[in-house]
Structures are given as C-alpha cells and as structure tokens.
Write an enzyme that holds these catalytic residues in place. Structure first.
Site, PDB file in Angstrom:
ATOM      1  CB  SER A  18      -0.960  -0.050   1.195  1.00 58.54           C
ATOM      2  OG  SER A  18      -1.992   0.883   1.056  1.00 58.54           O
ATOM      3  CG  ASP A  41      -6.751  -2.431  -3.993  1.00 63.06           C
ATOM      4  OD1 ASP A  41      -7.550  -2.090  -3.112  1.00 63.06           O
ATOM      5  OD2 ASP A  41      -5.534  -2.181  -3.941  1.00 63.06           O
ATOM      6  CG  HIS A  94      -5.581  -2.645  -0.030  1.00 61.46           C
ATOM      7  ND1 HIS A  94      -4.934  -1.984  -1.044  1.00 61.46           N
ATOM      8  CD2 HIS A  94      -4.964  -2.243   1.116  1.00 61.46           C
ATOM      9  CE1 HIS A  94      -3.983  -1.215  -0.546  1.00 61.46           C
ATOM     10  NE2 HIS A  94      -3.983  -1.362   0.756  1.00 61.46           N
TER      11      HIS A  94
END
Length: 832
Positions: free
Chosen positions: A688, A761, A795
């Site tokens: 991330s 995601d 994610h």
C-alpha cells in the site's frame, strides 16, 4: 456479476496480457519447502469472551481460503460487494479482505477448563457468534448454498440449532443483535416477498452519467467503479440491501416481523429492548459516493406497536472535507445508563478541520417519547470522539480529537449538569505512546449496555505500555478523586502478556493473553496476591499467580529457530528509529547475508514522538507473515523499520522524499554496521503506502538491489484531494503530488521492481490501474519490471493460491536480483 464482463476489468485484463505477453502463463506458483508448509500451517483459534467473563468461545479458522471462495461472483453496488447466490456480503465491512468462514466453534468453561464442541452440519460456514448479555446464549449467521441462516446456541448444553423461516441479510451489516435484557434477538432479514432479482440488460440502455451542478467542496476520493452507475444498479442495490426487521424469541423460536421492509443501514436497539434507532437510505441515490454518505432518515422504531418517530432527514454528504465530518446530526448513540435516551453530535465548523472556531461540535440529548425539543448538553472544543458512561448518574468520559495537532483529550463531565466544570483527566499527543494512560475497562449491564467498570471510586486502565525497550502491557487501578494510578499487573520483560478482561466479577482475577518467542499464545488466569513492599517504578504493586486456561500447540516448530532482536538507532537529524532484525535458522553470527527490508511510512507532528518504540516483536511468538517466510530461504529481514514523515500535518509532505531517503539510509547503515547484512545484497518490500515507498526509494537511491511493491498507489494525481496525512489538493500543492508520485520518476527507477496488485482492490487510492500504468512506464523507459495481477483479490490478498504465488514470485525475484546478483560496478571517481 464480479468483474467479469465489466469494462474496467476488461481493460485491466487486456493491459496485463498486452504488457506481459512475453511472460509464460505458468498458473499459480508455489514456493518450495519449508516455506510452503509454514504458509499452510493452521492458525490457533480466535477467542471471544462472554459478557460475564465466565465462558470462552473458541473459533477455529483457516488463514487462507481457496481461490474458489474468493472467486465467488459478486456485484459492486454503492461501495458494498454482494454475492447474489447467497444474498450475502462478499467483502469484509472494512473493505480490506474477503468474508471467510470459521472452521468450527467450541465453548470453554474458564473455571473448570471443560471444552465443548458445537455440532454443525457438514459444509457449515459460520460467522463469529454474539453472546447474549447474560452469557447464556449465543447467535450466529451460517451461510448455506442459497442463503444465510440464523443459528441460536445454548451455553449450558453446548448445542446450537437453526431458526426456521429466517433468512438473514448481512449486506449492510448489523444483521444480528440482542434486545436488552430480554432473551430476544433483533435481526435484519431478507423480505419474504422479495421475488426474483432484477437483471442487467445484455444491451446497455444508455451511457453512464454523473454530474456536478456547481457548489464547491473537497471530498474524499472514492473508487468510482464501486459506486452506482445506472438505474439498473440502483434497482439491484435496493433489492439486495433492503431488509425486514424481525424479533426472535430464544426459547420458542417465534419470529415476529416489525414494520415495513426498507434499506436499513444502522439499526441500534436501546437499553430498554423496546426502542430501536433506525437509519434508512432515501432516494435519489448518489452516483459519486458510496452508500455510507447517501441521503438518509433517522427515526426511532417502537417494537411494541411498529410506530416510527422521525428524528432527522440528512441529505447526501458527497462534499465532506478530507478528514472532516458531515454537517447535521451524526454519531447517534444510546445513553448506556438510561433506558431510552439518545445522544448525538453536530458540527459547528462546517465539518472542516481548517475552520477556526471556538468549538467544533455541540452535543445534544433527547429522551422518549422524542416529542420535545433536543436538549443541548455542551460543546466540544475539538472533534467529538465518543462518550463512555458510568453505571448511573450523569457522569461520563468525553473524548475529543484534534486533527491538526494529533492530539486527544479525555474529560470527566456530568451530562445532567452541563454547566458544571469539566475535569480534564488526560490531555496528550496521539503519537505519544510512552505517555498513553491506557483505556478504561468496561462491563455489560444486564440489558447489554456497556458502562465503565468502577470499583470503589476507581477505574481500570489497560494499555500496551510502550517503552524504549518495547511494549510492556499493563493494568492500572486509577483513582478518580486523586488522579493517581496503582499498577496491578505488568507484562514480564521477556514475554508479551496483555490484559483481556476479568474472570467474572472478581477484579482480583485477570484474564491475560500470554506468549513468548518459545510459547504459543494462550489464555491465562492471573490471581492477584499480596502487595509487594518495594515495587520498582512502573512495575506491578501486587504479586500474581498465573495459570493457563488454553493449551494451543506450536504449529511451526521450525520457526522457533529464527532469532530476532529489537534494534535502535538514529536518523541523521537525530530522530530516534528502530527495527526488528530477524536472522534465519542456522545463522552464524558474523556472517553477512542478503536481507529484505519491510517498512510502512507513518506521519508524525512531533519529532520526539516519531521514534518511539511500538510493539514487542522480539518477545512475541513468531508467526511468519508472507514476506517473512524468506527467512527460511536464507534471508535476514529488517522488519517494521521506522520510516517517520515528520512535520506540521498541514505541510509535512513537502519533505516526503528527503525524509524517506534519510529513513532508509539510517536503517541500511545500522543493519550493515551490526555485521549481519551484506550492503550489496539488500532488497526492499512494502504494501500500500509502503509500496509507494519501495518505488520511490528505487527511483531516488541506490540503497537496494531490487524491490517488491504490493497494492501501491504510484500516481498521487489520481487522488487529487489528499492522501495519507496530506490535506492540500493537487491544485493547491502540485509539486508535492508530483514529487511523491513514483510514476513521475519512473525514468530513474533503475533497479528491478516486481509490482503485484489485486485485480479487485477497492481501497480508495490504490485502484488496480495504478500497477499496470507504473509497469508501462518502466517498461517503456527500458527498465526491469514484472507485473503480477492477482485475480479477484482485494487490497489484502486472501486466497491460499494468491499468497503462495506472491511468496514464490518474491523468492524468485529476490534470489535473482539480490541474493545471486553480481557485485555492483564501482562508481566513477567523480560520481556523487
């Protein structure tokens, strides 16, 4: 249905095929042993303590479900992902993973140690159960082939049964709750007359349209592909999100449906068990934001006669400032120590942290029958963050938060006497872990409302106990009159032991979660004994005797051969930093080996707080995360390296890249100076915001031979109204956005970069398009990169096949470009 047939998904798939046509289609890969066995090792059960502190629920679970579960077809509707086959939610409520099943349930009586397995049918897919306030019953959802069942369990017998005629609707959450002290459940059910689901037309009826009709206001960035796009989407959302409220009598199983079906979001029963606050979405629906910010009505439902008392109609909130709050009533909650009184907040600053006002929020109160005018009970200087009630009277702890300073304050107030002076108990930086006094313990009243646990004028505070040597979790007794604390328990210096509750109502018997580098996590009972005559500062003032309640085994004995230590050092500007250094089984001290650094940059307003140690990794039982399995392939891991970005939250990202470089340089220099790490063979990985860090450090330094970036956001102009702690828009600070965007510096990424991303995601800012675009840039500029797009993954990657493939890809990448890389050519004499 899922992303198949959707234009964006087709773009991603086609882009991946076109850009990686030269790569062999090898299917899902697996890492070699022993990495594979460690990844597949079973998890110990998760625990849930009943409100009385007498019974423990053990929930067996699998870390990684099969890809077939993750690939279950679903619809993307207004920020929620719905599985049509079962009328269930596909994603978790936080959007960061896939809903999975528990593998089994059992009950453990804490006093006797007796464990009872709960019999479930083959193929059951239970969710985590909820205990009744008296601890005698539990309820849970169970997903079957075409719907979601409601199950009820009895603690004494250990038996559970399905309730016929009830099909739960978990799509918007809150599908099960207990009604006060009554042995009754309130559920969200699928309406009985729902009929077949609407169908999307095979041929589009027209273009997708969104519009803005003037007005100014920044708003958070939402992933456009999960918002509603058409009238068909709106019809599907109504179909799957609509619920019928119903009550279920535990003893008889009688089902009583209450009121009309509607799109209920929040449904919250009052302590009296009769009144329910309901929030209902209203049309027209927005096509630029998710359902949490749709227009909605707030009302109180009387379960006795089905009547509704309206409280507020709130318009769509699609222009809420970043880090701000909507205007109008918000944060409704029942007053825990009264039968039926509502409390809520309203912004006085337009919901905008940038506004300068004497007070940001006002609090209001309204009691049944909800016909009078709301009563103001005071203002809050900073942003309201909640009230914690004492068992009786008007006393409560008021929490507020200052976004601009990273600051929090807790005050003792009397809501029944709003003119009385407030007493500030704690006033400190949210970044100051060392000064954290802990969080007050709570207990459940007979009606299920949670209040502060008070004993002879004292509260019980538990916290992580951060110190320069790592966490030392604690339990304190805090005297309200004097403001002084007495330490009842503190974790030993060589273990990690955390307070989780009291065994029943006896505050001398503590339940703790105990682990060490050689001992798996298990629940203990600690009985407080005599006072210690000369306890050192910060240590427990009482002796205590531990006894294990659970006896979970070590699932991966090989991992116990891994050594780890907490390492501290300084950045060149004096900011204190730390990391945990892991060395592989069989490591010979003094040998330099290849290493991988993992970090996630965090934002701090005060440099003195940035370097504070958090966690106790060197005292915890090691269970390897995906990248840590590389230890079993001979790598050292420089783990959780502190990468602070320090400065005023209003402009800290002006120096993001220089601080990132200084953080990395300090970590690498320290690891090398310890004689463990080979400076010429260091890789870096991050997830991330950490993935952006990876790409930027490859672009701006030569510290690392290669990188692996997972689920990153590499072009910050695609989130133009802020990212992380950056509050300015792209148009207000274009250079900041450009400097932070690795995509803008792809021409200087001259070390190999493996880019991995989940194709589904839904995290705002890390849309799947980010990964192919960075890959395109590096490839077009002649760099070395590989793009791996994981089908159906959100994610955080969920499927067993995806996680095994990720580790296999990482191992191959780092073996090729780090462990077995040739020495770097010497720099020219005139090189910087």
């Amino acid at each position: 249905m899922s992303t198949r047939g959707k234009p964006f998904a087709l773009f991603v798939v086609c882009a991946v095929v076109a850009l990686a046509a030269a790569a062999a289609d090898v299917g899902y890969q697996q890492p070699p042993e022993p990495l594979l066995s460690v990844l597949r090792a079973p998890l110990n059960p998760a625990l849930r303590l009943d409100p009385t502190g007498k019974t423990l629920l053990l929930m067996a679970r699998t870390q990684y479900p099969p890809i077939a579960r993750v690939a279950e077809p679903y619809l993307k509707l207004a920020g929620v992902r719905v599985e049509p086959r079962t009328h269930n939610r596909h994603d978790r409520a936080n959007g960061y993973g896939i809903r999975t099943c528990l593998d089994g349930l059992s009950l453990l009586d804490i006093a006797s140690g007796k464990q009872t397995a709960i019999a479930l049918p083959a193929g059951a897919c239970p969710a985590a159960p909820l205990f009744s306030p008296d601890g005698r019953h539990f309820a849970f959802a169970n997903t079957v082939a075409e719907h979601v069942e409601l199950w009820l369990g009895d603690v004494d017998s250990g038996k559970a049964r399905a309730i016929p005629g009830v099909q739960l609707n978990p799509v918007l959450g809150g599908e099960i709750q207990w009604l006060g002290a009554r042995p009754t459940l309130l559920v969200k059910a699928v309406p009985q007359d729902i009929g077949p689901a609407p169908q999307r037309s095979a041929v589009p009826s027209g273009p997708e349209v969104a519009e803005s009709l003037g007005g100014k206001g920044e708003s958070s960035t939402y992933e456009a592909r999960d918002t509603l796009k058409s009238a068909e989407d709106e019809a599907l959302f109504d179909y799957y999100a609509s619920s019928q409220l119903a009550t279920i009598d535990v003893d008889s199983g009688t089902v009583v449906r209450v009121g009309k079906a509607a799109v209920f979001t929040d449904v919250d029963a009052a302590p009296d068990g009769r009144h329910v606050r309901v929030e209902t979405l209203t049309r027209p629906y927005s096509r630029v934001t998710t359902y949490q910010r749709f227009a909605h009505d707030v009302a109180v439902l009387d379960l006795a006669d089905g009547s509704l008392r309206p409280l507020a109609h709130l318009p769509v909130a699609d222009r809420v400032p970043v880090h701000g709050v909507p205007t109008g009533p918000r944060d409704y909650a029942w007053r825990a120590n009264q039968p039926v009184t509502l409390i809520w907040a309203e912004a006085l600053d337009g919901g905008d942290w940038k506004a300068k006002v004497p007070a940001r929020d006002r609090l209001w109160s309204l009691a049944a029958p909800f016909t009078a005018k709301p009563v103001p009970i005071g203002t809050v200087t900073q942003r309201f963050a909640g009230l914690s009630w004492f068992a009786d009277g008007g006393r409560a702890l008021l929490d507020e938060y200052d976004e601009n300073r990273h600051w929090r304050r807790t005050s003792l107030i009397d809501v029944d006497h709003p003119q009385a002076a407030r007493r500030v108990l704690w006033d400190l930086s949210t970044d100051d872990r060392y000064a954290d006094p802990g969080s007050p313990d709570t207990r459940s009243l007979a009606n299920g409302a949670w209040v502060l646990r008070e004993d002879a004028g004292a509260l019980f505070l538990s916290g992580q106990g951060a110190t320069p040597q790592g966490d030392r979790p604690f339990l304190d007794r805090y005297d309200l009159a004097s403001g002084k604390s007495q330490r009842l328990f503190r974790s030993g210096a060589s273990v990690d032991e955390r307070f989780v509750g009291f065994a029943g109502d006896d505050v001398s018997r503590l339940l703790t979660w105990h682990q060490s580098p050689s001992e798996p996590p298990n629940l203990y009972v600690r009985t407080l004994g005599a006072a210690l005559p000369a306890a050192a500062a910060g240590e427990a003032a009482y002796a205590s005797t531990p006894a294990a309640v659970t006896h979970f085994p070590d699932p991966t004995p090989l991992v116990r051969q891994i050594h780890k230590q907490l390492v501290t050092y300084k950045r060149k500007d004096g900011v204190e930093l730390s990391f945990t250094l892991y060395t592989p089984p069989g490591y010979q001290p003094g040998t330099r080996i290849p290493a991988v650094l993992y970090a996630y940059p965090l934002d701090y307003a005060d440099p003195s707080m940035a370097g504070q140690i958090s966690g106790a990794a060197d005292r915890e039982f090691t269970r390897l995360r995906y990248y840590q399995t590389l230890l079993l392939a001979g790598y050292a891991i420089i783990d959780d390296a502190a990468f602070p970005i320090v400065g005023d939250p209003k402009n800290a990202y002006d120096t993001y890249i220089p601080q990132l470089i200084d953080d990395a340089q300090a970590a690498v220099d320290k690891a090398v100076a310890m004689g463990v790490v080979d400076r010429d063979r260091i890789g870096i990985t991050g997830h991330s915001h950490g993935a952006l860090m990876v790409a930027n450090l490859l672009a701006h330094t030569d510290l690392f031979r290669a990188g692996v970036a997972t689920s990153g956001s590499y072009n910050k102009t695609l989130t133009p109204f802020g990212f992380q702690n950056e509050r300015r828009s792209f148009w207000a600070a274009p250079k900041v956005y450009a400097d932070a965007s690795a995509f803008f510096h792809a021409d200087t990424i001259d070390e190999p970069l493996l880019i991995v991303h989940g194709m589904d995601d839904a995290n705002p800012g890390t849309e799947p398009i980010q990964a192919p675009k960075l890959f395109q840039a590096i490839r077009g500029l002649g760099g070395t990169a590989r793009l791996v797009m994981l089908p159906y993954e959100p994610h955080w990657y969920t499927a067993r096949e995806s996680n095994e493939d990720l580790v296999a890809e990482m191992l191959h990448w780092f073996d090729r470009y780090v462990k077995n890389a040739p020495p770097r050519p010497p720099k020219p004499a005139n090189a910087n």
